[in-house]
Design an enzyme around this catalytic site. Structure first.
Site, PDB file in Angstrom:
ATOM      1  N   PRO A 104       0.819  -1.219   0.000  1.00 60.60           N
ATOM      2  CA  PRO A 104       0.000   0.000   0.000  1.00 60.60           C
ATOM      3  C   PRO A 104       0.851   1.266   0.000  1.00 60.60           C
ATOM      4  O   PRO A 104       0.333   2.370  -0.104  1.00 60.60           O
ATOM      5  CB  PRO A 104      -0.823  -0.107   1.284  1.00 60.60           C
ATOM      6  CG  PRO A 104      -0.215  -1.181   2.089  1.00 60.60           C
ATOM      7  CD  PRO A 104       0.613  -2.036   1.191  1.00 60.60           C
ATOM      8  N   GLU A 131       2.521  -8.142   8.550  1.00 59.48           N
ATOM      9  CA  GLU A 131       2.768  -6.696   8.666  1.00 59.48           C
ATOM     10  C   GLU A 131       3.503  -6.151   7.444  1.00 59.48           C
ATOM     11  O   GLU A 131       3.651  -4.948   7.270  1.00 59.48           O
ATOM     12  CB  GLU A 131       3.600  -6.390   9.919  1.00 59.48           C
ATOM     13  CG  GLU A 131       2.788  -6.236  11.181  1.00 59.48           C
ATOM     14  CD  GLU A 131       1.617  -5.279  11.030  1.00 59.48           C
ATOM     15  OE1 GLU A 131       1.837  -4.129  10.633  1.00 59.48           O
ATOM     16  OE2 GLU A 131       0.475  -5.699  11.293  1.00 59.48           O
ATOM     17  N   ARG A 169      -4.881  -7.933 -20.700  1.00 63.74           N
ATOM     18  CA  ARG A 169      -5.834  -7.518 -21.738  1.00 63.74           C
ATOM     19  C   ARG A 169      -5.257  -6.456 -22.667  1.00 63.74           C
ATOM     20  O   ARG A 169      -5.848  -6.144 -23.695  1.00 63.74           O
ATOM     21  CB  ARG A 169      -7.193  -7.143 -21.140  1.00 63.74           C
ATOM     22  CG  ARG A 169      -7.221  -5.953 -20.250  1.00 63.74           C
ATOM     23  CD  ARG A 169      -8.518  -5.897 -19.462  1.00 63.74           C
ATOM     24  NE  ARG A 169      -9.702  -5.688 -20.283  1.00 63.74           N
ATOM     25  CZ  ARG A 169     -10.001  -4.576 -20.935  1.00 63.74           C
ATOM     26  NH1 ARG A 169      -9.189  -3.553 -20.854  1.00 63.74           N
ATOM     27  NH2 ARG A 169     -11.114  -4.483 -21.644  1.00 63.74           N
ATOM     28  N   ASP A 184     -11.689   2.002 -23.855  1.00 60.11           N
ATOM     29  CA  ASP A 184     -11.978   1.748 -22.445  1.00 60.11           C
ATOM     30  C   ASP A 184     -11.778   3.002 -21.616  1.00 60.11           C
ATOM     31  O   ASP A 184     -10.927   3.840 -21.943  1.00 60.11           O
ATOM     32  CB  ASP A 184     -11.000   0.702 -21.887  1.00 60.11           C
ATOM     33  CG  ASP A 184     -11.463  -0.706 -22.153  1.00 60.11           C
ATOM     34  OD1 ASP A 184     -12.651  -0.883 -22.459  1.00 60.11           O
ATOM     35  OD2 ASP A 184     -10.625  -1.614 -22.047  1.00 60.11           O
TER      36      ASP A 184
HETATM   37  N1  SAM Z   1       1.755  -2.940   7.362  1.00 63.29           N
HETATM   38  C1  SAM Z   1       1.713  -2.702   5.965  1.00 63.29           C
HETATM   39  C2  SAM Z   1       1.655  -1.190   5.715  1.00 63.29           C
HETATM   40  O1  SAM Z   1       1.069  -0.492   6.529  1.00 63.29           O
HETATM   41  O2  SAM Z   1       2.181  -0.733   4.677  1.00 63.29           O
HETATM   42  C3  SAM Z   1       0.513  -3.393   5.317  1.00 63.29           C
HETATM   43  C4  SAM Z   1       0.670  -4.866   5.261  1.00 63.29           C
HETATM   44  S1  SAM Z   1      -0.702  -5.667   4.523  1.00 63.29           S
HETATM   45  C5  SAM Z   1      -1.636  -6.148   5.912  1.00 63.29           C
HETATM   46  C6  SAM Z   1      -0.043  -7.183   3.957  1.00 63.29           C
HETATM   47  C7  SAM Z   1       0.348  -7.208   2.491  1.00 63.29           C
HETATM   48  O3  SAM Z   1      -0.791  -7.040   1.679  1.00 63.29           O
HETATM   49  C8  SAM Z   1       1.305  -6.139   2.036  1.00 63.29           C
HETATM   50  O4  SAM Z   1       2.632  -6.467   2.328  1.00 63.29           O
HETATM   51  C9  SAM Z   1       1.047  -6.097   0.540  1.00 63.29           C
HETATM   52  O5  SAM Z   1       1.773  -7.078  -0.166  1.00 63.29           O
HETATM   53  C10 SAM Z   1      -0.427  -6.426   0.454  1.00 63.29           C
HETATM   54  N2  SAM Z   1      -1.259  -5.231   0.298  1.00 63.29           N
HETATM   55  C11 SAM Z   1      -2.143  -4.724   1.177  1.00 63.29           C
HETATM   56  N3  SAM Z   1      -2.767  -3.636   0.716  1.00 63.29           N
HETATM   57  C12 SAM Z   1      -2.279  -3.427  -0.531  1.00 63.29           C
HETATM   58  C13 SAM Z   1      -2.505  -2.453  -1.527  1.00 63.29           C
HETATM   59  N4  SAM Z   1      -3.354  -1.455  -1.349  1.00 63.29           N
HETATM   60  N5  SAM Z   1      -1.836  -2.558  -2.681  1.00 63.29           N
HETATM   61  C14 SAM Z   1      -0.934  -3.561  -2.885  1.00 63.29           C
HETATM   62  N6  SAM Z   1      -0.664  -4.512  -1.969  1.00 63.29           N
HETATM   63  C15 SAM Z   1      -1.316  -4.458  -0.806  1.00 63.29           C
END
Ligand code: SAM
Length: 270
Positions: A104, A131, A169, A184
């Site tokens: 994220p 995490e 795609r 699109d």
């Molecule tokens: N503690 C992390 C932070 O605050 O940045 C978030 C960890 S999340 C619970 C677990 C995993 O889900 C991340 O390491 C990532 O690979 C994936 N993930 C969660 N949200 C995401 C998003 N919006 N985009 C891409 N990957 C995401």
């Protein structure tokens, strides 16, 4: 186009990639999705891929060793680099394959990133859990970080599938209609125009007359104006970056004037 996905949950992928357009694209050899279990690259008795965070606090952190080993073994190269931007760029060029961390905290995925990535022959997607990752993965292995939006999921598997779907795609011949992706939403910086299909009248609601006219130039003009109208109403922010012709700008000016006139008339009535 080959996707190399690294995950602790490979079982998430088959049901989606064995369906519909992605399935057919795989069967026709237009795309390949290889899903690698990070756990297969552990060497301890318990196949540990995560550990407690240094400094304390809740949650577990994904360990660096299995992820480095998994990626280097699949790519067949030493993909790591020391922490200077020059070296990072040099290493990315050597490897020539984007190594993307799903997080994220990354740049937010959109159609132009999908288009950019669709130019590569092979990309690596690393799915996190818990995490997140030991920071050294970010510092010394990945060449890009991508988020699919400003919210937090439990893992990177859905983000990886979203990226695979949208990038696939855009590959030649994946869509039945080769022009399908051109209009699109987001492809041209605008939202797409409305669609209608049979019947021409449903519960008294008729489709726009122009669509039955058979006059292609008129239909194209109507569609362009509808795309502009929709974008103006729903996503005006997109218009700032859109590639607009003189006619487009004139049409938008007219919309704005009409809207302002309506506001004036309503406030006069009150
Ligand atoms: N503690 C992390 C932070 O605050 O940045 C978030 C960890 S999340 C619970 C677990 C995993 O889900 C991340 O390491 C990532 O690979 C994936 N993930 C969660 N949200 C995401 C998003 N919006 N985009 C891409 N990957 C995401």
């Amino acid at each position: 186009m080959q996707f190399e996905v690294f995950t602790l949950l490979p079982e998430v992928f088959p049901s989606y990639i064995d369906t519909s357009i992605i399935k057919r694209a795989r069967e026709r050899g237009l795309i390949t999705v290889r899903v690698h279990n990070i756990r297969d690259y552990t060497h301890d008795k318990h196949h540990m891929t995560d550990d407690t965070p240094y400094g304390g606090g809740g949650g577990m952190v994904m360990k660096p060793e299995p992820i480095f080993e998994a990626i280097e073994s699949v790519l067949g190269v030493d993909a790591s680099f020391d922490d200077s931007l020059e070296e990072r760029e040099a290493s990315a060029q050597d490897v020539k394959i984007p190594i993307i961390l799903l997080t994220p905290q990354g740049r937010v995925f959109n159609q132009s990133i999908a288009q950019e990535l669709s130019q590569h022959d092979r990309i690596v997607l690393i799915c996190g859990r818990y995490e997140g990752f030991d920071e050294r993965i970010r510092e010394h292995l990945v060449t890009d970080e991508i988020s699919i939006g400003d919210y937090v999921l439990t893992g990177g598997e859905l983000p990886a599938l979203i990226m695979i779907d949208s990038i696939s795609r855009l590959q030649p011949d994946v869509l039945g209609d080769p022009t399908g992706a051109q209009d699109d939403s987001h492809a041209m910086g605008l939202l797409e125009y409305p669609h209608y299909t049979r019947p021409p009248e449903f519960r008294g609601w008729k489709i726009p007359e122009v669509l039955l006219s058979g006059a292609h130039a008129k239909i194209d003009k109507w569609r362009r104006e509808q795309a502009l109208l929709r974008t103006y109403k729903k996503r005006p922010d997109m218009l700032e970056k859109a590639d607009l012709s003189k006619e487009d700008k004139k049409f938008l000016e007219k919309l704005k004037n009409e809207e302002e006139r309506e506001v004036r008339e309503t406030s006069d009535e009150e």
